[in-house]
Design a protein around this motif. Structure first.
Motif, short mmCIF file in Angstrom:
data_model
loop_
_atom_site.label_atom_id
_atom_site.label_comp_id
_atom_site.label_asym_id
_atom_site.label_seq_id
_atom_site.Cartn_x
_atom_site.Cartn_y
_atom_site.Cartn_z
N THR A 4 0.83 -1.19 0.00
CA THR A 4 0.00 0.00 0.00
C THR A 4 0.87 1.25 0.00
N ILE A 5 0.59 2.15 -0.94
CA ILE A 5 1.34 3.40 -1.06
C ILE A 5 0.44 4.56 -0.62
N ALA A 6 0.93 5.37 0.30
CA ALA A 6 0.22 6.57 0.75
C ALA A 6 1.03 7.79 0.32
N ILE A 7 0.36 8.79 -0.20
CA ILE A 7 1.03 9.99 -0.73
C ILE A 7 0.36 11.23 -0.16
N HIS A 8 1.16 12.16 0.34
CA HIS A 8 0.59 13.37 0.93
C HIS A 8 1.61 14.50 0.89
N GLN A 9 1.12 15.71 0.74
CA GLN A 9 2.02 16.87 0.77
C GLN A 9 2.71 16.97 2.13
N PRO A 10 3.91 17.53 2.18
CA PRO A 10 4.61 17.71 3.46
C PRO A 10 3.96 18.85 4.25
N ILE A 22 0.72 7.77 7.76
CA ILE A 22 2.10 7.27 7.66
C ILE A 22 2.17 5.84 8.17
N LYS A 23 1.54 5.60 9.31
CA LYS A 23 1.55 4.27 9.91
C LYS A 23 0.87 3.25 9.01
N SER A 24 -0.22 3.64 8.36
CA SER A 24 -1.05 2.70 7.62
C SER A 24 -0.46 2.25 6.29
N GLY A 25 0.37 3.08 5.68
CA GLY A 25 0.95 2.73 4.39
C GLY A 25 2.24 1.93 4.52
N ASP A 26 2.51 1.07 3.54
CA ASP A 26 3.79 0.37 3.51
C ASP A 26 4.90 1.34 3.08
N ALA A 129 11.05 13.63 12.31
CA ALA A 129 11.48 13.58 13.71
C ALA A 129 10.32 13.18 14.62
N ILE A 130 9.14 13.73 14.36
CA ILE A 130 7.97 13.41 15.18
C ILE A 130 7.55 11.96 14.96
N ALA A 131 7.53 11.52 13.70
CA ALA A 131 7.16 10.14 13.39
C ALA A 131 8.11 9.17 14.09
N ASP A 132 9.38 9.47 14.08
CA ASP A 132 10.37 8.63 14.75
C ASP A 132 10.10 8.57 16.25
N ARG A 133 9.79 9.72 16.84
CA ARG A 133 9.49 9.78 18.28
C ARG A 133 8.24 8.99 18.62
N LYS A 140 10.21 4.08 5.74
CA LYS A 140 9.20 4.00 4.68
C LYS A 140 8.97 5.34 4.00
N LEU A 141 9.58 6.42 4.51
CA LEU A 141 9.33 7.76 4.00
C LEU A 141 10.14 8.03 2.74
N GLN A 142 9.47 8.55 1.71
CA GLN A 142 10.09 8.89 0.43
C GLN A 142 9.66 10.29 0.02
N ARG A 143 10.34 10.86 -0.99
CA ARG A 143 9.95 12.15 -1.55
C ARG A 143 9.66 12.00 -3.03
N SER A 144 8.56 12.56 -3.47
CA SER A 144 8.22 12.43 -4.89
C SER A 144 9.26 13.11 -5.77
N SER A 145 9.88 14.19 -5.29
CA SER A 145 10.86 14.92 -6.10
C SER A 145 12.13 14.10 -6.33
N TYR A 146 12.33 13.06 -5.55
CA TYR A 146 13.50 12.20 -5.71
C TYR A 146 13.19 11.00 -6.61
N LEU A 147 11.93 10.87 -7.02
CA LEU A 147 11.49 9.69 -7.76
C LEU A 147 11.14 10.04 -9.21
N PRO A 148 11.52 9.22 -10.16
CA PRO A 148 11.15 9.47 -11.56
C PRO A 148 9.69 9.08 -11.80
#
Length: 236
Positions: A4-10, A22-26, A129-133, A140-148
């Motif tokens: 499962t892919i979840a996508i959202h603006q920062p 964040i938790k729910s997506g792979d 940082a908050i997600a880690d805490r 599992k965190l990625q950035r769309s700007s880093y992906l083709p």
């Protein structure tokens, strides 16, 4: 395995539902190369907190002195504007009597005072940082700007989902009707909806619960362990 892919603006110190997503997506993708709204408010630079016992906007000043359009990763905060210090002061004033004030501020203050001028970089650093805490898997965190990727709108989301090996795309709870299910079906992708239900937790000094506030409010009332427990026990 169906990934499962979840996508959202920062977003700017976002609400509990954001971290539940964040938790729910792979895989969770920060959609940082989508266009920033030229006018009006944006979750990329504002969020609500309890200020004087009311839900009010906490806003970061952004530089709008540009022509045309820009993506979130191209946007910057307004230079020489003390919004960071003002917001921190407001948080200290309105949350100082909360049970987990010191614990929350220990993490939040340096993130808030971070001098990073780029909005996407600033928000991604804070959310990570908050997600880690909270005990979430930040790998599992990625950035769309880093992906083709390619296309726009639904095609773009399909492109990112396939690129990351996903067969399921998770929409936000308010996304019903915005995705063209036929396009996803044609691409072999199943749509699922987050269906986030906001948990009610004790809010210091209030009898009636106010939902949809920044994660800061939840942490001030429950502590990071308490918020993490809500997410881990699927009480959202």
């Amino acid at each position: 395995m169906n990934k499962t892919i979840a996508i959202h603006q920062p977003n700017f110190f976002p609400w509990l539902g954001y971290f539940s997503k964040i938790k729910s997506g792979d895989v969770f993708v920060f959609f940082d190369d989508v266009q920033f709204s030229k006018t009006g408010g944006s979750w990329s630079n504002r969020v609500k907190l309890l200020i004087s016992d009311e839900a009010r906007w906490a806003t970061a000043a952004i530089d709008r002195s540009y022509h045309g359009t820009r993506t979130i990763q191209e946007m910057r905060f307004l230079a020489d504007n003390p919004w960071r210090e003002k917001l921190l002061k407001s948080i200290e004033t309105n949350y100082r009597r909360h049970p987990f004030f010191n614990e929350t501020l220990e993490l939040i203050a340096p993130l808030l005072l971070n001098l990073e001028a780029n909005i996407a970089e600033y928000n991604i650093r804070a959310v990570t940082a908050i997600a880690d805490r909270l005990g979430l898997d930040v790998n599992k965190l990625q950035r769309s700007s880093y992906l083709p990727h390619e296309g726009s709108s639904n095609e773009l989301l399909c492109s990112l989902t396939h690129l990351l090996g996903g067969s399921i795309y998770m929409c936000g709870g308010g996304a019903d009707g915005y995705q063209d299910e036929a396009i996803f079906k044609d691409r072999g992708i199943t749509l699922t909806y987050q269906r986030f239900v906001h948990p009610v937790y004790p809010q210091q000094g209030r009898e009636e619960f106010v939902a949809g506030l920044s994660i800061i409010d939840a942490a001030m009332n429950l502590g990071w362990e308490g918020v993490g427990l809500l997410l881990r026990e699927n009480k959202c």
